[in-house]
Design an enzyme around this catalytic site. Structure first.
Site, PDB file in Angstrom:
ATOM      1  N   TYR A 175     -26.407  -1.054 -26.368  1.00 26.19           N
ATOM      2  CA  TYR A 175     -27.405   0.018 -26.348  1.00 26.19           C
ATOM      3  C   TYR A 175     -28.205  -0.001 -27.658  1.00 26.19           C
ATOM      4  CZ  TYR A 175     -29.780   4.455 -26.138  1.00 26.19           C
ATOM      5  OH  TYR A 175     -30.760   5.409 -26.157  1.00 26.19           O
ATOM      6  N   ARG A 206     -24.653  10.409 -37.986  1.00 28.48           N
ATOM      7  CA  ARG A 206     -25.126  11.590 -38.716  1.00 28.48           C
ATOM      8  C   ARG A 206     -25.494  12.733 -37.763  1.00 28.48           C
ATOM      9  NH1 ARG A 206     -30.913  10.917 -40.801  1.00 28.48           N
ATOM     10  NH2 ARG A 206     -31.145  11.305 -38.566  1.00 28.48           N
ATOM     11  N   ARG A 218     -26.026  15.184 -25.517  1.00 30.92           N
ATOM     12  CA  ARG A 218     -26.179  13.726 -25.536  1.00 30.92           C
ATOM     13  C   ARG A 218     -24.952  13.083 -26.185  1.00 30.92           C
ATOM     14  NH1 ARG A 218     -31.872  14.714 -27.768  1.00 30.92           N
ATOM     15  NH2 ARG A 218     -30.771  14.916 -29.727  1.00 30.92           N
ATOM     16  N   PHE A 278     -40.960  -2.317 -47.207  1.00 31.79           N
ATOM     17  CA  PHE A 278     -40.970  -1.726 -45.865  1.00 31.79           C
ATOM     18  C   PHE A 278     -39.588  -1.833 -45.217  1.00 31.79           C
ATOM     19  CE2 PHE A 278     -41.283  -2.431 -41.299  1.00 31.79           C
ATOM     20  CZ  PHE A 278     -41.996  -1.324 -40.882  1.00 31.79           C
TER      21      PHE A 278
HETATM   22 MG    MG Z   1     -34.312   7.514 -26.633  1.00 27.11          MG
END
Ligand code: MG
Length: 397
Positions: free
Chosen positions: A178, A225, A235, A295
């Site tokens: 995922y 976190r 979720r 970056f």
């Molecule tokens: Mg999403």
């Protein structure tokens, strides 16, 4: 008083960093109006940057300091994936409609008429996707080499999101897969954009293992976190295969934050994220352009500091634990070289070590990972370019 004096230099440098981020020449102008109002009066690319500010403040800051040539491609890459994510996160969309939109978004993202109504679970996302035709028009202005990279990642991510719209993250392998789809692929895409721009080595686009882990490190840090926030919104991204060893249910941790099992579980999850750091450091060592380096390095340093904060910290199970805004601003302003990455990483390692406690069995594993991280951090050897190595993806996709 002495304590206050001791803290003053830190407080001052954090204030200075906050000031320079807020008022510095490259600072994004705060956009007060809604995207809906702005869409009517702004040029396409101007709208895209306003949308970027609305959907991600921290990303908006680091993107503006990229080499000029890369700014628009990376901004549009981000907004394209944000468009996908807006569809993925909308829990009111019927599954069949959601999967169709996710599968086709790599084609639709260049449709100059695309306007999706009533999709998105916050105002900024709803307006982004309602006025998506502006993003599509800007996208079509990009050099084809950038469009190709963005569309390819959008297609793969859309397929991955479909795969997980129909099943849950259960095993550790699911968790890695995922995170690969929603973040590791971002790493692939950014390496691709950096390579085709010519600002980085042509071989960077093939460093799939390292690029993937750059994304996994950031994604896993956010998931660990945000436990409490995700729990309150129903979720679950963490794999039951890991947390199920410590508790009978996912919400048990919030009810027993100081229990040995809760602390040990969060140490195990933090260890799981920390193990990506050696690859992230190897990746950063491959970069040659200083602006590209900044970056990539700034989000990694912030994630590292977040993991150090979250480590063995029961507060994370009851509330949102974030690093101080001033500290985040300092990292954004001051991270300019590998030496600063090493210093910031060492600071996080020392913070973690100070919390290692023999009462928690998983601390032994942390000590091992810390040794591995230091070995890469202080090694003067150059990381060798790797041959392309594909991440295993399920055949059913
Ligand atoms: Mg999403």
């Amino acid at each position: 008083m002495s304590r206050l004096l001791f803290q003053l230099p830190t407080a001052f440098s954090e204030l200075k960093a906050l000031y320079s981020l807020k008022f510095g020449s490259d600072a994004p102008k705060p956009v007060k109006e809604s995207l809906h109002v702005l869409a009517a009066e702004m040029a396409d690319m101007e709208f895209c940057y306003a949308a970027l500010d609305k959907v991600s403040r921290s990303f908006a800051v680091v993107i503006r300091q990229l080499p000029h040539e890369l700014r628009n491609p990376v901004c549009l890459f981000y907004l394209t994936l944000r468009g996908l994510d807006t569809i993925e996160d909308d829990m009111n969309l019927p599954l069949s409609q959601k999967t169709e939109l996710l599968r086709n978004f790599h084609i639709e993202c260049s449709n100059e008429k695309l306007s999706l109504k009533n999709i998105g679970d916050s105002e900024a996302y709803r307006h982004l996707i309602l006025h998506y035709y502006k993003v599509a028009r800007a996208f079509n202005q990009l050099d084809e080499k950038y469009q190709t990279v963005i569309k390819d990642i959008c297609k793969k991510m859309g397929e991955g999101m479909v795969y997980f719209a129909e099943r849950k993250v259960y095993s550790e392998a699911d968790y890695n897969l995922y995170c690969h789809y929603v973040a590791g692929l971002v790493g692939y895409g950014l390496s691709g954009l950096f390579s085709v721009s010519g600002y980085e080595d042509e071989r960077l686009q093939y460093q799939l293992r390292l690029s993937n882990e750059m994304g996994l490190m950031l994604q896993k840090t956010n998931i660990i976190r945000d436990y409490h926030e995700d729990l309150s919104e129903g979720r679950i991204f963490l794999p039951e295969e890991i947390w199920g060893e410590y508790a009978p249910s996912f919400h048990w941790f919030a009810e027993n934050p100081t229990h040995t099992n809760s602390i040990n579980c969060w140490i195990a999850l933090t260890n799981n994220a920390l193990q990506h750091i050696p690859s992230c450091i190897s990746y950063l060592k491959l970069l040659k352009n200083n602006q590209v380096f900044r970056f990539c390095a700034i989000p990694q340093i912030m994630a590292f500091a977040t993991l150090a904060e979250v480590y063995a910290n029961p507060k994370v199970l009851r509330q949102n634990v974030k690093i101080r805004k001033g500290l985040a601003a300092r990292y954004m302003v001051e991270t300019t070289s590998m030496q600063q990455v090493i210093d910031a990483a060492e600071k996080a390692l020392i913070q973690i070590e100070s919390k290692i406690n023999s009462a928690y069995s998983n601390c032994a594993e942390t000590q091992k990972i810390i040794t591995e991280i230091r070995a890469v951090l202080y090694s003067h050897n150059k990381h060798r370019w790797e041959l392309p190595e594909l991440i295993a993806e399920p055949e059913t996709v």
